[in-house]
Design a protein around this motif. Structure first.
Motif, mmCIF file in Angstrom:
data_model
loop_
_atom_site.group_PDB
_atom_site.id
_atom_site.type_symbol
_atom_site.label_atom_id
_atom_site.label_comp_id
_atom_site.label_asym_id
_atom_site.label_seq_id
_atom_site.Cartn_x
_atom_site.Cartn_y
_atom_site.Cartn_z
ATOM 1 N N ASN A 148 0.801 -1.222 0.000
ATOM 2 C CA ASN A 148 0.000 0.000 0.000
ATOM 3 C C ASN A 148 0.835 1.273 0.000
ATOM 4 N N VAL A 149 2.096 1.137 -0.399
ATOM 5 C CA VAL A 149 2.991 2.289 -0.515
ATOM 6 C C VAL A 149 3.582 2.261 -1.920
ATOM 7 N N TYR A 150 3.324 3.329 -2.678
ATOM 8 C CA TYR A 150 3.876 3.419 -4.027
ATOM 9 C C TYR A 150 5.406 3.342 -3.972
ATOM 10 N N PRO A 151 6.033 2.907 -5.048
ATOM 11 C CA PRO A 151 7.506 2.838 -5.059
ATOM 12 C C PRO A 151 8.187 4.169 -4.708
ATOM 13 N N ASP A 152 7.512 5.312 -4.947
ATOM 14 C CA ASP A 152 8.113 6.610 -4.580
ATOM 15 C C ASP A 152 7.917 6.958 -3.107
ATOM 16 N N GLY A 153 7.246 6.076 -2.332
ATOM 17 C CA GLY A 153 7.054 6.305 -0.899
ATOM 18 C C GLY A 153 5.689 6.847 -0.518
ATOM 19 N N THR A 154 4.864 7.226 -1.482
ATOM 20 C CA THR A 154 3.545 7.784 -1.181
ATOM 21 C C THR A 154 2.622 6.692 -0.642
ATOM 22 N N VAL A 155 1.980 7.010 0.483
ATOM 23 C CA VAL A 155 1.077 6.065 1.140
ATOM 24 C C VAL A 155 -0.294 6.119 0.460
ATOM 25 N N CYS A 156 -0.853 4.940 0.218
ATOM 26 C CA CYS A 156 -2.166 4.833 -0.413
ATOM 27 C C CYS A 156 -3.095 4.072 0.528
ATOM 28 N N ILE A 157 -3.843 4.825 1.335
ATOM 29 C CA ILE A 157 -4.878 4.230 2.180
ATOM 30 C C ILE A 157 -6.148 5.044 1.999
ATOM 31 N N SER A 158 -7.267 4.393 2.211
ATOM 32 C CA SER A 158 -8.567 4.999 1.939
ATOM 33 C C SER A 158 -8.765 6.344 2.619
ATOM 34 N N ILE A 159 -8.379 6.460 3.882
ATOM 35 C CA ILE A 159 -8.688 7.715 4.584
ATOM 36 C C ILE A 159 -7.886 8.904 4.073
ATOM 37 N N LEU A 160 -6.883 8.652 3.237
ATOM 38 C CA LEU A 160 -6.144 9.763 2.631
ATOM 39 C C LEU A 160 -6.655 10.102 1.228
ATOM 40 N N HIS A 161 -7.701 9.416 0.792
ATOM 41 C CA HIS A 161 -8.294 9.715 -0.510
ATOM 42 C C HIS A 161 -9.361 10.791 -0.339
ATOM 43 N N PRO A 162 -9.481 11.701 -1.310
ATOM 44 C CA PRO A 162 -10.442 12.808 -1.187
ATOM 45 C C PRO A 162 -11.846 12.315 -0.839
ATOM 46 N N PRO A 163 -12.604 13.139 -0.133
ATOM 47 C CA PRO A 163 -13.947 12.726 0.282
ATOM 48 C C PRO A 163 -14.870 12.494 -0.914
#
Length: 167
Positions: free
Chosen positions: A83-98
């Protein structure tokens, strides 16, 4: 500074003070160059997880529209996780726009909400480290190894944990 900027800055200042007064196990937070909209985060690998013993630096960038819109979180220390892109960006639901997910994967109530705080975000990240979601991966290679070659996945995670402790 607009009134939106000043109210978001005030809220972020309050959240930072709360975290400093009442630290939470597993992470610490501070400002980058006294910028209230950019925080340096240290996530400590939780006991009894593959990331145990690791020290992972990250930067959390907040929009001036916070808490209406979510911050972004990017590891600056190497991270290997589905759930972390190769560039280090975290991808979890609560960080996705509302709102609704245009792909129909997430429900609106799983996405960003202004009730979230830095603490709830970081607790979600700590949870993510111990329980990857390989159904919706940001790092396809890590997710594939997690599912199909767990010993290799584990070996790669152990290496980044070792490297993080040496920094």
């Amino acid at each position: 500074m607009s009134s939106d900027d000043s109210s978001s800055a005030l809220l972020l200042s309050r959240q930072l003070k709360d975290l400093q007064k009442n630290p939470v196990d597993g992470f610490s937070a501070g400002l980058v160059d006294d910028n209230i909209y950019q925080w340096e985060i240290m996530v400590i690998g939780s006991p009894e997880t593959l990331y145990e013993g690791g020290f992972f630096r990250a930067v959390m960038d907040f929009p001036t529209t916070y808490p209406i819109m979510p911050p972004t979180l990017k590891f600056t220390t190497a991270m290997y996780h589905p759930n972390v892109y190769p560039d280090g960006t975290v991808c979890i639901s609560i960080l996705h726009p509302p709102g609704d997910d245009k792909y129909g994967y997430e429900q609106a109530n799983e996405r960003w909400s202004p009730v979230h705080t830095v603490e709830t975000i970081l607790l979600s990240v700590i949870s993510m480290l111990s329980s990857p979601n390989d159904e919706s991966p940001a790092n396809i290679e890590a997710a594939k190894e997690y599912r199909e070659d767990y010993p290799l996945f584990k070996k790669k995670v152990r290496r980044i944990v070792r490297d993080s402790a040496d920094m």
